[in-house]
Write a protein that holds these residues in place. Sequence first.
Motif, PDB file in Angstrom:
ATOM      1  N   ILE A 390       0.844  -1.203   0.000  1.00  0.00           N
ATOM      2  CA  ILE A 390       0.000   0.000   0.000  1.00  0.00           C
ATOM      3  C   ILE A 390       0.875   1.248   0.000  1.00  0.00           C
ATOM      4  O   ILE A 390       0.613   2.212  -0.734  1.00  0.00           O
ATOM      5  CB  ILE A 390      -0.946  -0.020   1.220  1.00  0.00           C
ATOM      6  N   THR A 391       1.972   1.233   0.775  1.00  0.00           N
ATOM      7  CA  THR A 391       2.881   2.376   0.765  1.00  0.00           C
ATOM      8  C   THR A 391       3.405   2.630  -0.637  1.00  0.00           C
ATOM      9  O   THR A 391       3.447   3.772  -1.113  1.00  0.00           O
ATOM     10  CB  THR A 391       4.064   2.110   1.715  1.00  0.00           C
ATOM     11  N   TYR A 392       3.791   1.535  -1.280  1.00  0.00           N
ATOM     12  CA  TYR A 392       4.327   1.645  -2.634  1.00  0.00           C
ATOM     13  C   TYR A 392       3.290   2.260  -3.578  1.00  0.00           C
ATOM     14  O   TYR A 392       3.574   3.221  -4.305  1.00  0.00           O
ATOM     15  CB  TYR A 392       4.746   0.250  -3.090  1.00  0.00           C
ATOM     16  N   LEU A 393       2.072   1.744  -3.502  1.00  0.00           N
ATOM     17  CA  LEU A 393       1.039   2.256  -4.408  1.00  0.00           C
ATOM     18  C   LEU A 393       0.723   3.718  -4.115  1.00  0.00           C
ATOM     19  O   LEU A 393       0.491   4.513  -5.025  1.00  0.00           O
ATOM     20  CB  LEU A 393      -0.224   1.398  -4.284  1.00  0.00           C
ATOM     21  N   ARG A 394       0.704   4.060  -2.815  1.00  0.00           N
ATOM     22  CA  ARG A 394       0.416   5.458  -2.456  1.00  0.00           C
ATOM     23  C   ARG A 394       1.476   6.398  -2.999  1.00  0.00           C
ATOM     24  O   ARG A 394       1.182   7.502  -3.465  1.00  0.00           O
ATOM     25  CB  ARG A 394       0.337   5.602  -0.936  1.00  0.00           C
ATOM     26  N   LYS A 395       2.755   5.941  -2.968  1.00  0.00           N
ATOM     27  CA  LYS A 395       3.827   6.786  -3.492  1.00  0.00           C
ATOM     28  C   LYS A 395       3.679   6.978  -4.989  1.00  0.00           C
ATOM     29  O   LYS A 395       3.855   8.079  -5.507  1.00  0.00           O
ATOM     30  CB  LYS A 395       5.188   6.159  -3.174  1.00  0.00           C
ATOM     31  N   ARG A 397       0.964   6.860  -6.628  1.00  0.00           N
ATOM     32  CA  ARG A 397      -0.182   7.734  -6.848  1.00  0.00           C
ATOM     33  C   ARG A 397       0.193   9.200  -6.586  1.00  0.00           C
ATOM     34  O   ARG A 397      -0.151  10.094  -7.360  1.00  0.00           O
ATOM     35  CB  ARG A 397      -1.331   7.309  -5.922  1.00  0.00           C
ATOM     36  N   ALA A 398       0.931   9.422  -5.477  1.00  0.00           N
ATOM     37  CA  ALA A 398       1.315  10.791  -5.142  1.00  0.00           C
ATOM     38  C   ALA A 398       2.178  11.396  -6.250  1.00  0.00           C
ATOM     39  O   ALA A 398       1.985  12.555  -6.638  1.00  0.00           O
ATOM     40  CB  ALA A 398       2.081  10.798  -3.822  1.00  0.00           C
ATOM     41  N   THR A 399       3.098  10.589  -6.786  1.00  0.00           N
ATOM     42  CA  THR A 399       3.943  11.082  -7.860  1.00  0.00           C
ATOM     43  C   THR A 399       3.108  11.435  -9.084  1.00  0.00           C
ATOM     44  O   THR A 399       3.296  12.478  -9.709  1.00  0.00           O
ATOM     45  CB  THR A 399       4.981  10.017  -8.237  1.00  0.00           C
ATOM     46  N   TYR A 400       2.129  10.564  -9.368  1.00  0.00           N
ATOM     47  CA  TYR A 400       1.275  10.827 -10.523  1.00  0.00           C
ATOM     48  C   TYR A 400       0.496  12.129 -10.329  1.00  0.00           C
ATOM     49  O   TYR A 400       0.422  12.967 -11.232  1.00  0.00           O
ATOM     50  CB  TYR A 400       0.307   9.667 -10.740  1.00  0.00           C
TER      51      TYR A 400
END
Lengths: 423, 555
Positions: A390-395, A397-400
């Motif tokens: 989840i941390t990975y996906l959130r990062k 997403r934040a970058t996007y």
Amino acid sequence: MNIFQSIGDQLIGWLFEVDPATWPYTYLVYALLIALGGGLTFGFVAIFAGPVTWVERRVAGRMMSRIGPNRVGPQGVLQWLCDGLKCWMKEDLVPACADRPLFRFAPYLVFGGMFGTFAVLPFGANIVATELNVGILYLLAVTGFVVIGMLMAGWGSNSKWAMFGGIRSAAQLVSYEIPVAFALMTVVLVAGSMSLQELVLGQGGMPWEWFVFRNPFLFAAFFLFFTAAIAEGNRTPFDLPEAESELVAGYNVEYSGMRYLFFMFAEWANLWVMSAIATVAFLGGWQIPGVSPEVIAASEGWTFVGWQALSVAIFVAKASVLVFFVIQLRWTLPRLRIDQLMVTCWKYLVPLSLACILGVLVLMLLIPEGSLVDMLLRVVMLAVGLAIAITYLRKVRATYLATRETYRNMEGKDQWYPAYRLP
Amino acid sequence: MEFRDIQERVHTGLGGSFEVQDEIHDPAIIVPKEQLRAVCGFLRDDESLRMGTLRIITGIDRPAKKDSTESGSIEVVYHLCSYVHGHTVVIKTLLDREAPKVDSVQDIWPTANWHERETYDLLGVEFEGHPDLRRIMLPKDWVGHPLRKDYEPPKEYHGIPTTREAVLQAPRVEKVSPAQHEPKSDEPPERFIQLNMGPHHPATHGVLNFLLETDGEILRRVKPDVGYLHRGMEKLAERISYPGTMPFTDRIDYLGAMFTNHGWAMACEKLFGVEVPRRADFCRVIASELNRLASHLIATGCLPMEVGAFTPFIHWLREREIINDIMEMICGARLTYNYMRIGGVSRDIDQATIDKILGWLDNFEPTIDEFNRLISGNEIFVKRLANMAVIPAEVAVGYSLLGPNLRASGVDWDVRKNEPYSVYGELEFDVVTGQGWRGSIGDSYDRYFCRILEMKESVKIIRQACDLMPEGPIIAPKVPKKPAANEVYARTEGPRGEAGFYVVSDGSDKPYRARYRMGSFTAMSVIEAVTPGLMLADLVALIGSLDTIAPEVDR
């Protein structure tokens, strides 16, 4: 009895209506089937390695905020065909004073070493070329060809830069075989078998039944294996043998045309191999969630084919996620120096993987499978794994979102492509 | 200290009286060649002088007049500078033109090594006591010394015609069959590997060769072999008028063309005695700082690429692309700007351009932090660069490193701050010096991170300059054609350090002698001193962290 024999027996019985055990041409049919299987596997490697180069270049383009190849075919999907054709038509140059036999043979050895691993990879419930009972051992042995091939290429080129690359690869690959082997030993201990198919059968379809979430030591072993496997495959941050800014291209600097292509082929095939082994050994392989292997074995006809196809799809999907992750790593990290590389291996990975073996043994003794503690441990490890994902996906997403915001500020309009698509 | 005080101090300290040439812009002490080493040693070691840095050695050929019986002379000019006291002095020595010989000062200032080699190469001055007096720019079997006034270029070199007519008439060369390389089997095996890194190597930033001797991966000796891009810029200036040289200065340093423009313009303005309008000065500062950003983007983007991370480089190229667009709006060119004129600039910066600059800066500033998150804090990146190739302050000063390379070693010296030119005196910014962020002061990471922080200062400067820019003319109304006979030295703080321009005029419309002093030249010479013991991969990172570019080394 492997897959070729069983198919061959059925085929003989259906076509010629004779008993395969007594028919004199049975082995001819077997040989034909094996050749066909080899061709299919080679086809899979080609079909995989080609488009994955395109995917890698598009992903790299996205990460670097540029476009990447998008001219040949829709979104550039056929780019790899053009690249292959181009390399195929190039002159096959052998430098003056090169050791010609070594120079010419080296690419095939590198490719052969990589391709040999496909013989034992279980793609699906019954789709595996040979069910070797020492599959892991074979795997570790056959990849040794790669070292010899790279050393041959480096030495045979009669170029000091190529030799630097060859020597580096020998030092690196031989060192990193050890943590790879030790990390795989942990799952061998748990499954009680060296056959890759047995490893898969020892796990289940659900994430908490996978080896990776069984206990903390196996969880650590997964990451150790993955790190060491990246190093064995010469991928960034361990791509020293072909460091393009230091050694120009390393061991393959003097190659051109088809021979060069074989090195590249081997590199991308290896991308698949290491992701596939990680999937098989730790992530449940082809196991379908909610369907036990007995159900598959008991099914017949189109149901059987359906289960096989589904298991292959699950296996490919899991491995592809890992492949994608390795590609992301490559375009994020810088490269280590050779001494730091050796320190990483001998001072950290080897002792840690030994500790993992020890830990797994102790836990096997203390916690019987299926007990309450075992279940609790699995839940906790799964939670940790989910948190990481989840941390990975959130990062991501934040970058996007940040990129989209910047684009809007700069251009005054939204990006014209959605998040799931490449530009 | 002013020149008079320095002169006084030298006289009292050495107990002699030297001639002084004080009719020129920067007065010079003329030292007899026998006493040169004594004077140089005194200048360096005396507490109140502390001339720790030799900026440049220039040779000027002054042949005798046609009807004179004298043999003419060659002047060797030493520009010295003290970072401790912030003063400068020029000393000169006159040599016999037929047999120019002078003592070497390379043991007093290590940087003199390469400067003396260049003077020997181009003017034929022999430096006695120099350990390695070889040609540096030209091939070792070249005939003649090009910066002599009576130099005639050879008609051919190794059978290759060199004049334009001969090239046009030369017959086509037939295909040559490659020589057979037979391995020599009777030679004893070498203990160490001799390796040629370059002239075609992705990490050398231009055409340039390193002769390496390595023990496996560990470097034992590195000898930079420069001169592949020597285009004779200094000789060209002697043939072309003062304003005509401006576009050539772009090509000295194509990544920081604005600063070479600026330096040349400032040198000429000193010579001609021209006042620059205030608006033009602001235009110059804005354009220069944008150019510094563009150059630092390349430098800090290339270094991760040398270390193996490709992505940061492309991200910085994206930002640089927008600077190039802005530069196109300002001066019509994207790389070799030719923006400045003697007495001003060629075009005004209009409001639309300023809006575009300010809008871009708002987006660019957070990008620096994003970049730091991406790569500057990366563990592998830090491990590769921290404590690698440490250049202590005294070595940096002795080798006359400049700009960010010098400041990373902890020397607080910025021409914009210490000898303000243009309107830099009115603008507020900080000088970034190396703090040993991740290792020790003066390591490769400091050199890299100094540039990152300097970009933030440049952003500040551009914002202020856009704010303060007054209305008015952009070029001086009248510039004379011919200057008076004089000698000037002008310097600007370029992205690779001080760009120094030493121009000697004899009263005609062309420079008598022009000498360019560039940061990369000395940065390249320090490589030989700091590399032994490093690894092959470190050399690549070191070149990247020094941010040398080959055309600036060779000129």
